[in-house]
Design an enzyme around this catalytic site. Structure first.
Site, PDB file in Angstrom:
ATOM      1  N   LYS A   9       0.919  -1.305  -0.160  1.00 51.59           N
ATOM      2  CA  LYS A   9      -0.009   0.013   0.106  1.00 51.59           C
ATOM      3  C   LYS A   9       0.844   1.179   0.025  1.00 51.59           C
ATOM      4  CE  LYS A   9      -3.923  -1.716   2.489  1.00 51.59           C
ATOM      5  NZ  LYS A   9      -5.032  -1.540   3.224  1.00 51.59           N
ATOM      6  N   GLY A  44      -9.855  -4.938   5.676  1.00 53.68           N
ATOM      7  CA  GLY A  44     -10.136  -4.439   6.867  1.00 53.68           C
ATOM      8  C   GLY A  44      -9.136  -4.675   8.053  1.00 53.68           C
ATOM      9  N   ARG A  58      -8.854  -6.719  -8.637  1.00 56.51           N
ATOM     10  CA  ARG A  58      -9.543  -7.961  -8.895  1.00 56.51           C
ATOM     11  C   ARG A  58     -10.966  -7.539  -9.060  1.00 56.51           C
ATOM     12  NH1 ARG A  58     -11.964  -7.267  -3.933  1.00 56.51           N
ATOM     13  NH2 ARG A  58     -10.489  -6.750  -2.055  1.00 56.51           N
ATOM     14  N   ASN A  72      -7.492  -1.874  -5.790  1.00 56.06           N
ATOM     15  CA  ASN A  72      -8.004  -3.347  -5.634  1.00 56.06           C
ATOM     16  C   ASN A  72      -7.923  -4.083  -6.846  1.00 56.06           C
ATOM     17  OD1 ASN A  72      -8.440  -3.763  -2.798  1.00 56.06           O
ATOM     18  ND2 ASN A  72     -10.272  -2.766  -2.878  1.00 56.06           N
ATOM     19  N   LYS A  93     -16.873  -3.642   4.507  1.00 60.66           N
ATOM     20  CA  LYS A  93     -18.349  -3.094   3.788  1.00 60.66           C
ATOM     21  C   LYS A  93     -19.445  -4.007   4.297  1.00 60.66           C
ATOM     22  CE  LYS A  93     -15.229  -1.654   0.487  1.00 60.66           C
ATOM     23  NZ  LYS A  93     -14.629  -1.974  -0.899  1.00 60.66           N
ATOM     24  N   GLU A  99      -1.341   6.818   9.052  1.00 59.32           N
ATOM     25  CA  GLU A  99      -2.126   7.744   8.140  1.00 59.32           C
ATOM     26  C   GLU A  99      -2.961   8.552   9.150  1.00 59.32           C
ATOM     27  OE1 GLU A  99      -3.465   5.405   4.362  1.00 59.32           O
ATOM     28  OE2 GLU A  99      -4.956   5.968   5.721  1.00 59.32           O
ATOM     29  N   LYS A 100      -3.246   9.968   8.875  1.00 61.00           N
ATOM     30  CA  LYS A 100      -3.895  10.518   9.743  1.00 61.00           C
ATOM     31  C   LYS A 100      -5.368   9.833   9.812  1.00 61.00           C
ATOM     32  CE  LYS A 100      -5.527  15.252  10.461  1.00 61.00           C
ATOM     33  NZ  LYS A 100      -5.229  15.067  11.875  1.00 61.00           N
ATOM     34  N   GLU A 153      -6.418   3.001  -1.540  1.00 62.83           N
ATOM     35  CA  GLU A 153      -5.994   1.608  -2.032  1.00 62.83           C
ATOM     36  C   GLU A 153      -6.509   1.513  -3.339  1.00 62.83           C
ATOM     37  OE1 GLU A 153      -6.123  -2.806  -0.331  1.00 62.83           O
ATOM     38  OE2 GLU A 153      -8.162  -1.512   0.253  1.00 62.83           O
TER      39      GLU A 153
HETATM   40  P1  ADP Z   1      -8.144  -2.722   3.498  1.00 65.58           P
HETATM   41  O1  ADP Z   1      -7.363  -2.909   2.506  1.00 65.58           O
HETATM   42  O2  ADP Z   1      -7.663  -3.600   4.857  1.00 65.58           O
HETATM   43  O3  ADP Z   1      -9.610  -2.934   3.151  1.00 65.58           O
HETATM   44  P2  ADP Z   1      -8.425   0.116   3.546  1.00 65.58           P
HETATM   45  O4  ADP Z   1      -7.014   0.858   3.543  1.00 65.58           O
HETATM   46  O5  ADP Z   1      -8.929  -0.049   2.203  1.00 65.58           O
HETATM   47  O6  ADP Z   1      -7.978  -1.190   4.152  1.00 65.58           O
HETATM   48  O7  ADP Z   1      -9.510   0.842   4.461  1.00 65.58           O
HETATM   49  C1  ADP Z   1     -10.331   0.203   5.130  1.00 65.58           C
HETATM   50  C2  ADP Z   1     -11.515   0.962   5.644  1.00 65.58           C
HETATM   51  O8  ADP Z   1     -10.941   1.827   6.605  1.00 65.58           O
HETATM   52  C3  ADP Z   1     -12.027   2.275   4.741  1.00 65.58           C
HETATM   53  O9  ADP Z   1     -13.145   1.766   3.776  1.00 65.58           O
HETATM   54  C4  ADP Z   1     -12.417   3.190   5.762  1.00 65.58           C
HETATM   55  O10 ADP Z   1     -13.881   3.215   6.231  1.00 65.58           O
HETATM   56  C5  ADP Z   1     -11.380   3.018   6.886  1.00 65.58           C
HETATM   57  N1  ADP Z   1     -10.131   3.902   6.612  1.00 65.58           N
HETATM   58  C6  ADP Z   1      -9.013   3.886   5.960  1.00 65.58           C
HETATM   59  N2  ADP Z   1      -7.990   4.796   5.987  1.00 65.58           N
HETATM   60  C7  ADP Z   1      -8.794   5.641   6.901  1.00 65.58           C
HETATM   61  C8  ADP Z   1      -8.266   6.780   7.382  1.00 65.58           C
HETATM   62  N3  ADP Z   1      -7.210   7.432   6.900  1.00 65.58           N
HETATM   63  N4  ADP Z   1      -9.400   7.603   8.026  1.00 65.58           N
HETATM   64  C9  ADP Z   1     -10.486   7.057   8.594  1.00 65.58           C
HETATM   65  N5  ADP Z   1     -10.933   5.846   7.968  1.00 65.58           N
HETATM   66  C10 ADP Z   1     -10.030   4.988   7.287  1.00 65.58           C
END
Ligand code: ADP
Length: 451
Positions: A117, A165, A292, A290, A237, A200-201, A288
């Site tokens: 990532k 997640g 696929r 994806n 989700k 990340e913030k 991110e």
């Molecule tokens: P994964 O690859 O495990 O699915 P993601 O980076 O896609 O992880 O993030 C999954 C979820 O986490 C996002 O849909 C969002 O709801 C939450 N999220 C991710 N990054 C942030 C962030 N910087 N601030 C707030 N929520 C976040």
């Protein structure tokens, strides 16, 4: 060069395997299933033209060696990985290519690059696409302290190779950072085989909005509308919809442009999804990519009429995209609810044998599933057993159809999350489209606490 696929192995199970078989039928392609002993009478096995056993180990859907052996034995000319399992593993994509078979996905080297990532973040940053403030590369505890101080708490610690997640931790104070950093690294090492983390913030009140991309091997890339997936539990989700009820037209154009630019730059081919989060002020940040088909792809199919699996197959055959509009027009609104085999009150898994089933009937409702009476829902696999998707000319029409369909969907033998899904869909926040990624957690906490 176009190579025709005539026999395809599906390296997956459950609803997505059944979904892929449907498109194979439509295109006159023979579908080959693989299965573990627990799945011997599963729907994907019953529906496929041929089926090969992976043996008794329920985790064999992750066994590259065994699957490649079946790929060779069955004489297929392509492999579709579905989602989850090996779908985003470069080693598997490479093994398929090395076996002289078409991989329905991006090239293995592209997958390998995007498995990280932080590399994804660096590429986006170099292209001028906003990413959530934080570190571009993996970091040590000392660096994490410094960055978190600059960003301000809370921050997120994320596994560089995380997914689904898992591997995300919220850190609310310097003390928590000291305590959680080591724990997070250990946990991540065990789950993802890499101990790299970045910071990340944390964006409060975020909305998750993602762009569906189709990209062929000839450099054509299109945005097939966006989805909103902000109804989440533990960063996963639960309810998704298309289009997003919140973004403005100019925000929409901006994320389509970012997504197309990103995919063109890395010479991506296949269907793919670029995920963004949107803060309260309308700022959009790429989080991110994806590589696929997504679980939630049906909402896009319902508003565009495009069969995404068919497009994946045609792209892998080397064909040029037939859809030429770089920004695709969509029609109406679609909402998807993921049905889990779990107790709706405790949210604990509810495995078991399905004794009775009744599906809602409505031409505007689609149900993706692999269910039948007698089928066992095993604790070995993902508890998501079906997706109910409703289309409407307006969001409200889609919502009402979905609520009705869910209340008419009867499953005996196991408990399901259907009552919870209905409860969410009838909240004022959902009806008005005013929710964020924390909504469901807060909703569940309120339900738990005595009134
Ligand atoms: P994964 O690859 O495990 O699915 P993601 O980076 O896609 O992880 O993030 C999954 C979820 O986490 C996002 O849909 C969002 O709801 C939450 N999220 C991710 N990054 C942030 C962030 N910087 N601030 C707030 N929520 C976040």
């Amino acid at each position: 060069m176009v190579e025709r696929i005539s026999k395809l192995l599906i390296a997956n199970r459950g609803e997505i395997a059944v979904r892929i078989i449907k498109t194979c039928r439509k295109l006159g392609i023979k579908a080959v299933a693989i299965y573990t002993q627990v799945d011997a009478s599963a729907m994907h096995v019953r529906l496929a033209d041929e089926a090969y056993s992976l043996g008794s180990d329920p985790y064999s859907y992750l066994d590259v060696h065994k699957i490649i052996e079946i790929v060779k034995r069955s004489g297929v000319d392509a492999v579709h990985p579905g989602y989850g399992f090996l779908s985003e593993k470069a080693v598997f994509a490479k093994a398929v290519e090395d076996a002289g078979v078409i991989w329905i996905g991006p090239r293995w080297s592209v997958i390998e690059m995007l498995e990280s990532k932080s590399i994804t973040r660096s590429i986006a940053h170099s292209l001028g696409i906003p990413v959530v403030p934080g570190t571009l590369g993996p970091i040590t505890l000392a660096e994490a302290r410094k960055v978190a101080d600059e960003l301000g708490f809370p921050v997120l610690l994320k596994a560089d190779r995380g997914g689904g997640g898992r591997g995300i931790r919220i850190v609310r104070s310097p003390e928590e950072l000291e305590r959680l950093f080591k724990v997070a690294v250990e946990e991540i090492k065990t789950s993802f085989g890499s101990d790299k983390v970045y910071v990340e913030k944390f964006i409060p009140r975020a909305r998750h909005i993602e762009v569906q991309i189709l990209a062929d091997q000839h450099g054509n890339v299109i945005a097939l509308s966006e989805r909103e997936c902000s109804i989440q539990r533990r960063y996963q989700k639960v309810i998704e919809e298309a289009p997003s009820p919140i973004i403005t037209e100019s925000e929409r154009m901006k994320i389509y442009d970012y997504s197309i630019r990103f995919m063109k730059h890395i010479k991506y081919s296949n269907a793919g999804t670029i995920e963004f989060i949107r803060d309260e002020n309308g700022n959009l940040y790429l989080i991110e990519v994806n590589k696929r088909i997504q679980v939630e792809h049906p909402v896009t199919e319902m508003i565009t009429g495009v069969d995404i699996v068919e497009q994946q197959i045609k792209i892998a055959e080397g064909r040029e995209l037939e859809i030429k509009e770089s920004i695709y027009k969509f029609n109406g609104h679609a909402i998807e609810a993921r049905v889990y085999a779990e107790d709706p009150n405790t949210m604990l898994p509810s495995p078991g044998i399905i004794t009775w089933l009744e599906f809602p009937r409505n031409e505007y409702v689609r149900i993706d599933h692999a269910l039948a009476p007698g089928i066992e829902i095993s604790h070995f696999y993902d508890p998501m057993i079906a997706k109910v998707i409703a289309w409407g000319s307006t969001r409200e029409e889609a919502r009402l159809r979905l609520v009705k369909a869910l209340s008419e969907f009867k499953i005996n033998g196991i408990k399901t999350s259907i009552p919870l899904l209905i409860d969410i869909l009838v909240t004022r926040e959902f009806i008005e489209g005013k929710f964020d990624t924390q909504f469901l957690t807060e909703f569940l906490n309120k339900r738990k606490s005595p009134r």
